[in-house]
Design an enzyme around this catalytic site. Structure first.
Site, PDB file in Angstrom:
ATOM      1  N   SER A   1      13.095  -0.947  -2.907  1.00  0.00           N
ATOM      2  CA  SER A   1      12.362  -0.381  -1.760  1.00  0.00           C
ATOM      3  C   SER A   1      11.729  -1.528  -0.985  1.00  0.00           C
ATOM      4  O   SER A   1      11.607  -2.652  -1.485  1.00  0.00           O
ATOM      5  CB  SER A   1      11.264   0.588  -2.219  1.00  0.00           C
ATOM      6  OG  SER A   1      10.064  -0.119  -2.489  1.00  0.00           O
TER       7      SER A   1
ATOM      8  N   LYS B   1       6.361  -7.111  -2.670  1.00  0.00           N
ATOM      9  CA  LYS B   1       5.767  -7.667  -3.897  1.00  0.00           C
ATOM     10  C   LYS B   1       6.536  -8.916  -4.347  1.00  0.00           C
ATOM     11  O   LYS B   1       5.953  -9.848  -4.884  1.00  0.00           O
ATOM     12  CB  LYS B   1       5.753  -6.619  -5.013  1.00  0.00           C
ATOM     13  CG  LYS B   1       5.041  -5.333  -4.657  1.00  0.00           C
ATOM     14  CD  LYS B   1       3.557  -5.509  -4.408  1.00  0.00           C
ATOM     15  CE  LYS B   1       2.755  -5.345  -5.658  1.00  0.00           C
ATOM     16  NZ  LYS B   1       1.295  -5.228  -5.375  1.00  0.00           N
TER      17      LYS B   1
ATOM     18  N   TYR C   1       8.582  -1.632  -0.065  1.00  0.00           N
ATOM     19  CA  TYR C   1       7.303  -1.956  -0.741  1.00  0.00           C
ATOM     20  C   TYR C   1       7.543  -2.978  -1.840  1.00  0.00           C
ATOM     21  O   TYR C   1       6.866  -4.009  -1.918  1.00  0.00           O
ATOM     22  CB  TYR C   1       6.662  -0.683  -1.309  1.00  0.00           C
ATOM     23  CG  TYR C   1       5.816  -0.964  -2.526  1.00  0.00           C
ATOM     24  CD1 TYR C   1       4.625  -1.683  -2.427  1.00  0.00           C
ATOM     25  CD2 TYR C   1       6.223  -0.552  -3.805  1.00  0.00           C
ATOM     26  CE1 TYR C   1       3.866  -1.978  -3.556  1.00  0.00           C
ATOM     27  CE2 TYR C   1       5.476  -0.838  -4.927  1.00  0.00           C
ATOM     28  CZ  TYR C   1       4.302  -1.556  -4.799  1.00  0.00           C
ATOM     29  OH  TYR C   1       3.564  -1.859  -5.913  1.00  0.00           O
ATOM     30  N   HIS C   2       8.541  -2.699  -2.715  1.00  0.00           N
ATOM     31  CA  HIS C   2       8.792  -3.630  -3.818  1.00  0.00           C
ATOM     32  C   HIS C   2       9.233  -4.993  -3.296  1.00  0.00           C
ATOM     33  O   HIS C   2       8.948  -6.021  -3.902  1.00  0.00           O
ATOM     34  CB  HIS C   2       9.838  -3.043  -4.779  1.00  0.00           C
ATOM     35  CG  HIS C   2       9.339  -1.854  -5.548  1.00  0.00           C
ATOM     36  ND1 HIS C   2       9.641  -0.555  -5.204  1.00  0.00           N
ATOM     37  CD2 HIS C   2       8.537  -1.766  -6.630  1.00  0.00           C
ATOM     38  CE1 HIS C   2       9.056   0.278  -6.048  1.00  0.00           C
ATOM     39  NE2 HIS C   2       8.374  -0.423  -6.921  1.00  0.00           N
TER      40      HIS C   2
ATOM     41  N   THR D   1       4.808  -5.864  -9.615  1.00  0.00           N
ATOM     42  CA  THR D   1       5.419  -4.641 -10.140  1.00  0.00           C
ATOM     43  C   THR D   1       6.734  -4.948 -10.841  1.00  0.00           C
ATOM     44  O   THR D   1       7.481  -5.852 -10.425  1.00  0.00           O
ATOM     45  CB  THR D   1       5.654  -3.598  -9.017  1.00  0.00           C
ATOM     46  OG1 THR D   1       6.720  -2.732  -9.403  1.00  0.00           O
ATOM     47  CG2 THR D   1       6.029  -4.227  -7.702  1.00  0.00           C
TER      48      THR D   1
HETATM   49  N1  LIG Z   1      -0.657   2.491  -9.641  1.00  0.00           N
HETATM   50  C1  LIG Z   1       0.475   2.057 -10.155  1.00  0.00           C
HETATM   51  O1  LIG Z   1       1.148   2.761 -10.917  1.00  0.00           O
HETATM   52  C2  LIG Z   1       0.962   0.669  -9.831  1.00  0.00           C
HETATM   53  C3  LIG Z   1       2.127   0.202 -10.459  1.00  0.00           C
HETATM   54  C4  LIG Z   1       2.567  -1.088 -10.194  1.00  0.00           C
HETATM   55  C5  LIG Z   1       1.859  -1.897  -9.333  1.00  0.00           C
HETATM   56  N2  LIG Z   1       0.739  -1.420  -8.712  1.00  0.00           N
HETATM   57  C6  LIG Z   1       0.009  -2.323  -7.821  1.00  0.00           C
HETATM   58  O2  LIG Z   1      -1.348  -2.344  -8.212  1.00  0.00           O
HETATM   59  C7  LIG Z   1      -2.200  -2.490  -7.076  1.00  0.00           C
HETATM   60  C8  LIG Z   1      -3.210  -1.360  -7.053  1.00  0.00           C
HETATM   61  O3  LIG Z   1      -2.511  -0.129  -7.018  1.00  0.00           O
HETATM   62  P1  LIG Z   1      -3.243   1.250  -6.847  1.00  0.00           P
HETATM   63  O4  LIG Z   1      -2.392   2.263  -7.475  1.00  0.00           O
HETATM   64  O5  LIG Z   1      -4.676   1.099  -7.263  1.00  0.00           O
HETATM   65  O6  LIG Z   1      -3.152   1.420  -5.267  1.00  0.00           O
HETATM   66  P2  LIG Z   1      -4.267   1.978  -4.251  1.00  0.00           P
HETATM   67  O7  LIG Z   1      -3.615   2.214  -2.962  1.00  0.00           O
HETATM   68  O8  LIG Z   1      -4.979   3.110  -4.870  1.00  0.00           O
HETATM   69  O9  LIG Z   1      -5.262   0.739  -4.174  1.00  0.00           O
HETATM   70  C9  LIG Z   1      -5.115  -0.308  -3.265  1.00  0.00           C
HETATM   71  C10 LIG Z   1      -6.401  -0.384  -2.477  1.00  0.00           C
HETATM   72  O10 LIG Z   1      -6.307  -1.498  -1.596  1.00  0.00           O
HETATM   73  C11 LIG Z   1      -6.861  -1.121  -0.352  1.00  0.00           C
HETATM   74  N3  LIG Z   1      -6.257  -1.975   0.676  1.00  0.00           N
HETATM   75  C12 LIG Z   1      -4.954  -2.056   1.054  1.00  0.00           C
HETATM   76  N4  LIG Z   1      -4.821  -2.922   2.071  1.00  0.00           N
HETATM   77  C13 LIG Z   1      -6.062  -3.404   2.343  1.00  0.00           C
HETATM   78  C14 LIG Z   1      -6.572  -4.306   3.305  1.00  0.00           C
HETATM   79  N5  LIG Z   1      -5.794  -4.867   4.231  1.00  0.00           N
HETATM   80  N6  LIG Z   1      -7.901  -4.579   3.293  1.00  0.00           N
HETATM   81  C15 LIG Z   1      -8.724  -4.000   2.386  1.00  0.00           C
HETATM   82  N7  LIG Z   1      -8.297  -3.112   1.458  1.00  0.00           N
HETATM   83  C16 LIG Z   1      -6.971  -2.816   1.447  1.00  0.00           C
HETATM   84  C17 LIG Z   1      -6.493   0.346  -0.192  1.00  0.00           C
HETATM   85  O11 LIG Z   1      -7.323   1.027   0.724  1.00  0.00           O
HETATM   86  C18 LIG Z   1      -6.638   0.868  -1.612  1.00  0.00           C
HETATM   87  O12 LIG Z   1      -7.917   1.387  -1.858  1.00  0.00           O
HETATM   88  C19 LIG Z   1      -1.280  -2.482  -5.852  1.00  0.00           C
HETATM   89  O13 LIG Z   1      -1.059  -3.809  -5.444  1.00  0.00           O
HETATM   90  C20 LIG Z   1       0.005  -1.883  -6.366  1.00  0.00           C
HETATM   91  O14 LIG Z   1       1.111  -2.391  -5.683  1.00  0.00           O
HETATM   92  C21 LIG Z   1       0.282  -0.155  -8.954  1.00  0.00           C
END
Ligand SMILES: NC(=O)c1ccc[n+]([C@@H]2O[C@H](COP(=O)([O-])OP(=O)(O)OC[C@H]3O[C@@H](n4cnc5c(N)ncnc54)[C@H](O)[C@@H]3O)[C@@H](O)[C@H]2O)c1
Length: 396
Positions: free
Chosen positions: A192, A198, A194-195, A157
């Site tokens: 944060s 990452k 969370y960040h 991120t």
């Molecule tokens: N959506 C955004 O705007 C955004 C921005 C920057 C970074 N990200 C990163 O992109 C990635 C995907 O984001 P997203 O928005 O699709 O999030 P999301 O929560 O919708 O998707 C993540 C998925 O991973 C699954 N998961 C988490 N831990 C798990 C585990 N231990 N075993 C199996 N499954 C597991 C969750 O159930 C979920 O379905 C993440 O790593 C997030 O940090 C997202």
């Protein structure tokens, strides 16, 4: 190619699965429904009901004849992760008898992705830290032991960099110190927990690349908006999960939902917080181009995955303008900022790397936002105003 998508049920995971399946790749998705369960636990509903991962895979098969293999399991358990690489999970060889099952590419999305969630309380903080770091570390060890040539595309991120008072480079910074030079990971200072996980992911991956010669692309992504991709073809049963609450909703998705139900747009403080954004279709493109041109063995390649920058106030003004065109009376409210962050700051990130490998940006135009308004409006009866804002305080 066999592509393994960790976190395949998520906002980005399911559209990615359909995208690569449609291109003819063998796709396996793994998820433990952590995101859905967290939403149920916190009682923050989604905009519409999303079928289970297995149901979605069946729907996809009915529509396209293509298979997406579904594995339900917790990837923070090393045995679940290792079973995907050591032959315990059997992959369908019907399509191609020479298919070994070892994925050529792993797309790693499986993390707890919410900053406010990570600061809800100590339990949510511990879950975020342990889940995110264990999944990444388990993946590194599974690759070291069974699949060193597999290319990983991980989503990091832009929040890892924070908002430094210097230009943000793509991952690396050449430093000259007392007459000597070296290249280091760009300094990181997340706002944060969370960040912060990452940042630690990046460190774990950089260690694995240096030590075991793994090949990894880490995409520093900004907040994503949107819900329709080419593969949904208007079929709402294939739409991704869509949250509009403060904990799991991303800002553009939240603002549009707030505008549709007449809830004042929740601008934190002065609203000068500037970030890079991208359309969900560009997430797919960026991951696709990264898969097509993989990192080399022993390389941690970092791209900044944003297409344009906006301040929070610019997004709020745009939502108000587009909403007004469509007949909504959109108001803006400046709330006391629950986060610890600069409300006015310098922000100048570099992000040419992905366009350099062929990504063609989609921008957030009025038309794009209008399209999102129309979809969200169809579900306006489902929107629960009481879950929109709860004010999770960073500093409390
Ligand atoms: N959506 C955004 O705007 C955004 C921005 C920057 C970074 N990200 C990163 O992109 C990635 C995907 O984001 P997203 O928005 O699709 O999030 P999301 O929560 O919708 O998707 C993540 C998925 O991973 C699954 N998961 C988490 N831990 C798990 C585990 N231990 N075993 C199996 N499954 C597991 C969750 O159930 C979920 O379905 C993440 O790593 C997030 O940090 C997202």
């Amino acid at each position: 190619m066999h592509i393994l998508i960790l976190g395949g049920d998520g906002y980005l995971g399911w559209p990615t699965a359909m995208y690569f399946s449609r291109q003819g790749h063998q796709v396996t998705v793994v998820d433990n429904y952590l995101r859905r369960n967290a939403c149920t636990e916190l009682d923050v509903g989604m905009l519409y009901t999303v079928p289970s991962l297995q149901q979605r895979a069946r729907l996809w098969h009915e529509k396209t004849g293509r298979e997406i293999k579904v594995v339900i399991g917790d990837l923070s358990d090393p045995e679940v992760m290792r079973s995907l690489f050591d032959g315990r999970v059997t992959y369908d060889r019907a399509v191609d008898p020479s298919f070994t099952g070892i994925p050529e590419t792993v797309i790693h999305y499986a993390e707890q992705p919410s900053a406010p969630y990570s600061l809800l309380n100590h339990k949510a903080a511990n879950l975020t830290v342990s889940n995110n770091l264990l999944v990444t570390n388990n993946l590194m060890f599974a690759l070291k032991d069974f699949a060193r040539d597999t290319h990983v595309v991980h989503i990091g991120t832009m929040g890892e960099y924070g908002t430094p008072n210097i230009d943000i480079e793509e991952g690396w910074l050449e430093v000259e110190h007392k007459g000597r030079k070296d290249t280091f990971l760009f300094p990181r200072q997340a706002s944060s927990l969370y960040h912060t996980t990452k940042i630690m992911d990046t460190d774990l991956m950089w260690f694995a690349v240096r030590t075991w010669g793994l090949r990894i692309t880490d995409l520093m992504q900004g907040p994503v908006y949107g819900l329709e991709t080419n593969e949904t073809e208007g079929d709402e049963r294939l739409y991704p999960i869509f949250n509009y609450d403060e904990i799991f909703g991303t800002i553009v998705n939240r603002f549009i939902t707030q505008a549709v139900v007449g809830y004042p747009l929740t601008v934190y403080g002065r609203g000068g917080q500037t970030r890079g954004y991208l359309n969900i279709n560009d997430t797919l493109q960026c991951v696709d181009k990264s898969v097509e041109t993989p990192a080399k063995s022993g390389e941690l390649r970092i791209f900044n995955q944003i297409m344009e920058t906006f301040s929070v106030m610019e997004l709020a003004e745009m939502t108000r303008r587009v909403g007004a065109k469509l007949g909504y009376d959109v108001t803006i409210e400046h709330l006391e900022n629950p986060r610890k962050e600069a409300e006015e700051h310098y922000y100048n990130p570099t992000y040419q790397g992905l366009t350099g490998i062929g990504v063609e940006p989609h921008y957030l135009t009025d038309e794009v936002m209008e399209g999102m308004f129309r979809v969200v409006d169809r579900y306006s009866d489902n929107i629960r105003k009481e879950v929109i804002f709860r004010g999770v305080k960073w500093g409390a």
